[in-house]
Write a protein that holds these residues in place. Structure first.
Motif, PDB file in Angstrom:
ATOM      1  N   ARG A   1     -15.889 146.366  66.249  1.00  0.00           N
ATOM      2  CA  ARG A   1     -16.274 145.233  65.392  1.00  0.00           C
ATOM      3  C   ARG A   1     -15.426 145.294  64.144  1.00  0.00           C
ATOM      4  O   ARG A   1     -15.095 146.393  63.696  1.00  0.00           O
ATOM      5  CB  ARG A   1     -17.746 145.349  64.956  1.00  0.00           C
ATOM      6  CG  ARG A   1     -18.767 144.668  65.827  1.00  0.00           C
ATOM      7  CD  ARG A   1     -18.596 143.171  65.885  1.00  0.00           C
ATOM      8  NE  ARG A   1     -18.787 142.700  67.262  1.00  0.00           N
ATOM      9  CZ  ARG A   1     -19.915 142.196  67.736  1.00  0.00           C
ATOM     10  NH1 ARG A   1     -20.924 142.021  66.941  1.00  0.00           N
ATOM     11  NH2 ARG A   1     -20.005 141.835  68.993  1.00  0.00           N
ATOM     12  N   LEU A   2     -15.150 144.127  63.582  1.00  0.00           N
ATOM     13  CA  LEU A   2     -14.411 144.084  62.322  1.00  0.00           C
ATOM     14  C   LEU A   2     -15.131 144.928  61.273  1.00  0.00           C
ATOM     15  O   LEU A   2     -16.344 144.839  61.105  1.00  0.00           O
ATOM     16  CB  LEU A   2     -14.289 142.643  61.826  1.00  0.00           C
ATOM     17  CG  LEU A   2     -13.558 142.463  60.493  1.00  0.00           C
ATOM     18  CD1 LEU A   2     -12.102 142.894  60.607  1.00  0.00           C
ATOM     19  CD2 LEU A   2     -13.638 141.029  60.021  1.00  0.00           C
ATOM     20  N   VAL A   3     -14.364 145.764  60.613  1.00  0.00           N
ATOM     21  CA  VAL A   3     -14.918 146.670  59.612  1.00  0.00           C
ATOM     22  C   VAL A   3     -14.387 146.265  58.249  1.00  0.00           C
ATOM     23  O   VAL A   3     -13.202 145.985  58.100  1.00  0.00           O
ATOM     24  CB  VAL A   3     -14.471 148.119  59.925  1.00  0.00           C
ATOM     25  CG1 VAL A   3     -14.811 149.050  58.778  1.00  0.00           C
ATOM     26  CG2 VAL A   3     -15.098 148.611  61.211  1.00  0.00           C
ATOM     27  N   HIS A   4     -15.279 146.205  57.275  1.00  0.00           N
ATOM     28  CA  HIS A   4     -14.840 145.988  55.903  1.00  0.00           C
ATOM     29  C   HIS A   4     -15.661 146.904  55.031  1.00  0.00           C
ATOM     30  O   HIS A   4     -16.830 146.656  54.781  1.00  0.00           O
ATOM     31  CB  HIS A   4     -15.031 144.520  55.498  1.00  0.00           C
ATOM     32  CG  HIS A   4     -14.587 144.229  54.097  1.00  0.00           C
ATOM     33  ND1 HIS A   4     -13.312 143.825  53.787  1.00  0.00           N
ATOM     34  CD2 HIS A   4     -15.246 144.319  52.921  1.00  0.00           C
ATOM     35  CE1 HIS A   4     -13.202 143.662  52.474  1.00  0.00           C
ATOM     36  NE2 HIS A   4     -14.361 143.955  51.933  1.00  0.00           N
ATOM     37  N   LEU A   5     -15.068 148.017  54.603  1.00  0.00           N
ATOM     38  CA  LEU A   5     -15.787 149.010  53.805  1.00  0.00           C
ATOM     39  C   LEU A   5     -14.976 149.316  52.556  1.00  0.00           C
ATOM     40  O   LEU A   5     -13.847 149.778  52.651  1.00  0.00           O
ATOM     41  CB  LEU A   5     -15.986 150.296  54.619  1.00  0.00           C
ATOM     42  CG  LEU A   5     -16.969 150.222  55.783  1.00  0.00           C
ATOM     43  CD1 LEU A   5     -16.879 151.489  56.631  1.00  0.00           C
ATOM     44  CD2 LEU A   5     -18.390 150.030  55.281  1.00  0.00           C
ATOM     45  N   PRO A   6     -15.533 149.050  51.383  1.00  0.00           N
ATOM     46  CA  PRO A   6     -14.780 149.320  50.162  1.00  0.00           C
ATOM     47  C   PRO A   6     -14.637 150.813  49.906  1.00  0.00           C
ATOM     48  O   PRO A   6     -15.457 151.615  50.351  1.00  0.00           O
ATOM     49  CB  PRO A   6     -15.646 148.660  49.078  1.00  0.00           C
ATOM     50  CG  PRO A   6     -17.007 148.572  49.649  1.00  0.00           C
ATOM     51  CD  PRO A   6     -16.861 148.479  51.136  1.00  0.00           C
TER      52      PRO A   6
ATOM     53  N   GLY B   1     -14.240 150.255  44.882  1.00  0.00           N
ATOM     54  CA  GLY B   1     -14.617 148.901  45.257  1.00  0.00           C
ATOM     55  C   GLY B   1     -13.502 148.110  45.911  1.00  0.00           C
ATOM     56  O   GLY B   1     -13.648 146.920  46.166  1.00  0.00           O
ATOM     57  N   LYS B   2     -12.372 148.752  46.158  1.00  0.00           N
ATOM     58  CA  LYS B   2     -11.266 148.041  46.812  1.00  0.00           C
ATOM     59  C   LYS B   2     -11.514 147.955  48.312  1.00  0.00           C
ATOM     60  O   LYS B   2     -11.930 148.934  48.937  1.00  0.00           O
ATOM     61  CB  LYS B   2      -9.939 148.787  46.568  1.00  0.00           C
ATOM     62  CG  LYS B   2      -9.405 148.589  45.169  1.00  0.00           C
ATOM     63  CD  LYS B   2      -7.971 149.103  45.098  1.00  0.00           C
ATOM     64  CE  LYS B   2      -7.488 149.136  43.663  1.00  0.00           C
ATOM     65  NZ  LYS B   2      -6.573 150.258  43.421  1.00  0.00           N
ATOM     66  N   GLY B   3     -11.223 146.784  48.873  1.00  0.00           N
ATOM     67  CA  GLY B   3     -11.503 146.551  50.276  1.00  0.00           C
ATOM     68  C   GLY B   3     -10.652 147.418  51.195  1.00  0.00           C
ATOM     69  O   GLY B   3      -9.463 147.620  50.959  1.00  0.00           O
ATOM     70  N   ARG B   4     -11.290 147.927  52.236  1.00  0.00           N
ATOM     71  CA  ARG B   4     -10.548 148.671  53.252  1.00  0.00           C
ATOM     72  C   ARG B   4     -10.983 148.179  54.620  1.00  0.00           C
ATOM     73  O   ARG B   4     -12.108 147.715  54.799  1.00  0.00           O
ATOM     74  CB  ARG B   4     -10.866 150.170  53.176  1.00  0.00           C
ATOM     75  CG  ARG B   4     -10.392 150.869  51.923  1.00  0.00           C
ATOM     76  CD  ARG B   4     -10.753 152.343  51.978  1.00  0.00           C
ATOM     77  NE  ARG B   4     -12.196 152.530  52.171  1.00  0.00           N
ATOM     78  CZ  ARG B   4     -12.772 153.695  52.460  1.00  0.00           C
ATOM     79  NH1 ARG B   4     -12.034 154.771  52.623  1.00  0.00           N
ATOM     80  NH2 ARG B   4     -14.080 153.770  52.612  1.00  0.00           N
ATOM     81  N   THR B   5     -10.101 148.316  55.577  1.00  0.00           N
ATOM     82  CA  THR B   5     -10.472 148.033  56.952  1.00  0.00           C
ATOM     83  C   THR B   5      -9.706 148.992  57.849  1.00  0.00           C
ATOM     84  O   THR B   5      -8.949 149.828  57.363  1.00  0.00           O
ATOM     85  CB  THR B   5     -10.186 146.555  57.305  1.00  0.00           C
ATOM     86  OG1 THR B   5     -10.780 146.250  58.565  1.00  0.00           O
ATOM     87  CG2 THR B   5      -8.696 146.269  57.377  1.00  0.00           C
ATOM     88  N   VAL B   6      -9.914 148.884  59.159  1.00  0.00           N
ATOM     89  CA  VAL B   6      -9.162 149.720  60.092  1.00  0.00           C
ATOM     90  C   VAL B   6      -8.056 148.868  60.695  1.00  0.00           C
ATOM     91  O   VAL B   6      -8.337 147.876  61.366  1.00  0.00           O
ATOM     92  CB  VAL B   6     -10.064 150.285  61.205  1.00  0.00           C
ATOM     93  CG1 VAL B   6      -9.226 151.036  62.240  1.00  0.00           C
ATOM     94  CG2 VAL B   6     -11.132 151.196  60.619  1.00  0.00           C
ATOM     95  N   TRP B   7      -6.827 149.235  60.423  1.00  0.00           N
ATOM     96  CA  TRP B   7      -5.694 148.528  60.997  1.00  0.00           C
ATOM     97  C   TRP B   7      -5.351 149.145  62.342  1.00  0.00           C
ATOM     98  O   TRP B   7      -5.589 150.328  62.576  1.00  0.00           O
ATOM     99  CB  TRP B   7      -4.494 148.606  60.049  1.00  0.00           C
ATOM    100  CG  TRP B   7      -4.826 148.096  58.684  1.00  0.00           C
ATOM    101  CD1 TRP B   7      -5.023 148.843  57.554  1.00  0.00           C
ATOM    102  CD2 TRP B   7      -5.064 146.732  58.312  1.00  0.00           C
ATOM    103  NE1 TRP B   7      -5.354 148.017  56.503  1.00  0.00           N
ATOM    104  CE2 TRP B   7      -5.379 146.728  56.937  1.00  0.00           C
ATOM    105  CE3 TRP B   7      -5.024 145.519  58.994  1.00  0.00           C
ATOM    106  CZ2 TRP B   7      -5.668 145.559  56.242  1.00  0.00           C
ATOM    107  CZ3 TRP B   7      -5.305 144.358  58.305  1.00  0.00           C
ATOM    108  CH2 TRP B   7      -5.621 144.380  56.945  1.00  0.00           C
TER     109      TRP B   7
END
Lengths: 87, 320
Positions: free
Chosen positions: B171-176, B180-186
């Motif tokens: 699933r799309l992941v968006h975890l700061p 507080g900067k946005g991170r995801t799994v590329w």
């Protein structure tokens, strides 16, 4: 259910590149067209964000979720998520 | 205005939906925007009346009134989620949130005679990677071999035998991060030696890496398909990582892909789908995923305009 350990996949988290600064202070609904109006801190309307700011990964330009902010984008499947329990 | 309206269910600031709403407004088609998780209960109210004759009633938004039995089409984009019902939520909130989800979403997902682009429950069903990959294979697309596992040994074996391979979240992941900067799994290639016991903590998705020359994003709107070749100026695999280094060029869709895409949409009951393909050196289109509620407005101007108009056409036409 408490998870104190981080799954392996979390080790692959990485920041967004080129986060987009979102210039607006306030969003309002345009009653006529039902589209979004972007306003500055004085409530003055701004031009809509450039379309280059819209990405596939995240949610348009809302609160910098486009790449900068910590707030998660509205999920593409929101409200299709079933309740934890059914009856 | 007696023309039946189009209901757009999404958050305020959904720039992609705004394109379609502006197009419909320009055509004189009445549109009602609603973000149920935000607009209710302060700014909107609903009464849905169920009798032997079916559903009637109204939703009042801050600026509009809409008859529940008179909606032509529903453009279901990205509404703000209702609050949670889990630990840390007050009993009042638990009650409100669970009833809201069932009540608003239940009514909005069952408007008689309305065309849904897409129906939220169809989006949900189509959102699972394993279901997508199975369906894509079934309709004759090229599909890279994949593994969903909680077993580190199986993960290593897959990477060794079927590699090079990538890891993707299911699933799309968006975890700061802490600031507080946005991170995801590329999507990046994974080495077998990188895998460890932490794979056992939840399902992990590994996939054979397609030896691609470019990516293709295909937006399907009803019968119309809009394919864009995406070239990356860089050596990263995942084009979403850096939009500033992409070039977009419209490409024709091979007949076999066209047929397969139609069959895929039909299998999941979707009107719209945003497909990601990897193009290999032999010109094969490898199915990577379909985002049933995916973004589409980031491509080149003419394609964006064409998709906007196709969506407006579809919504304006309604169920035929």
């Amino acid at each position: 259910m408490t998870h104190t350990k981080a799954p392996w996949g979390m080790s692959r988290l990485a920041p967004y590149r080129n986060p987009v600064d979102v210039p607006y202070a306030l969003l309002t609904l345009d009653a006529e067209s039902q589209t979004t109006t972007y306003r500055d801190e004085n409530g003055q309307p701004l031009a809509s964000p450039t379309l280059g700011d819209i990405t596939a990964t995240s949610q348009s330009t809302q609160t910098g979720a486009d790449g900068g902010g910590g707030k998660p984008p509205a999920p593409a499947d929101s409200d299709s998520i079933p309740d934890e329990q059914s009856d | 205005m007696h023309e039946p309206p189009i209901l757009a269910v999404t958050f305020l600031g959904d720039t992609t939906a705004d394109l379609v709403l502006a197009e419909l407004h320009g055509r004189g088609v009445p549109v009602v925007r609603l973000d149920p998780g935000v607009d209710f209960p302060a700014d909107a109210r609903m009464s849905a009346h169920l009798t032997t004759r079916g559903l009637s009633g109204t939703i009042h938004t801050p600026t509009r009134k809409i008859g529940l039995d008179a909606v032509r089409s529903v453009y279901w984009r990205r509404p703000t989620p209702y609050g949670g019902t889990g630990p840390g939520v007050t009993m009042e909130e638990q009650f409100t949130n669970s009833q809201s989800r069932a009540g608003y979403a239940g009514v909005l997902a069952n408007l008689p005679g309305a065309l849904y682009v897409n129906h939220p429950w169809r989006n949900r069903d189509a959102g699972y990677k394993n279901a997508q990959l199975a369906a894509a294979s079934c309709v004759g697309m090229y599909v890279p071999e994949s593994l969903i596992t909680t077993d580190p040994d199986d993960a290593r074996r897959f990477i060794t035998d079927r590699g090079p391979a990538v890891y993707k979240p299911l699933r799309l992941v968006h975890l700061p991060d802490d600031e507080g900067k946005g991170r995801t799994v590329w999507v990046r290639v994974v080495d077998a030696a990188e895998v460890d016991e932490r794979v056992s903590l939840c399902p992990h998705f590994f996939q054979s890496c397609v030896d691609k020359v470019a990516d293709i994003r295909l937006a399907a709107v009803g019968e119309e398909l809009f394919a864009t070749r995406i070239d990356i100026d860089g050596d990263h695999l995942d084009w979403r990582e850096d939009y500033k280094r992409l070039s977009y060029n419209p490409v024709p869709v091979p007949a076999t892909v066209r047929t397969a895409v139609r069959a895929f949409l039909d299998a999941f009951g979707l009107t719209f789908g945003a497909f990601d393909f990897a193009l290999d050196a032999d010109g094969r289109w490898w199915f990577l995923e379909c985002n049933p509620n995916g973004q589409w407005a980031f491509v080149d101007d003419p394609t964006r305009q064409a998709i906007t108009e196709a969506l407006a056409d579809t919504l304006q036409k309604g169920r035929t």
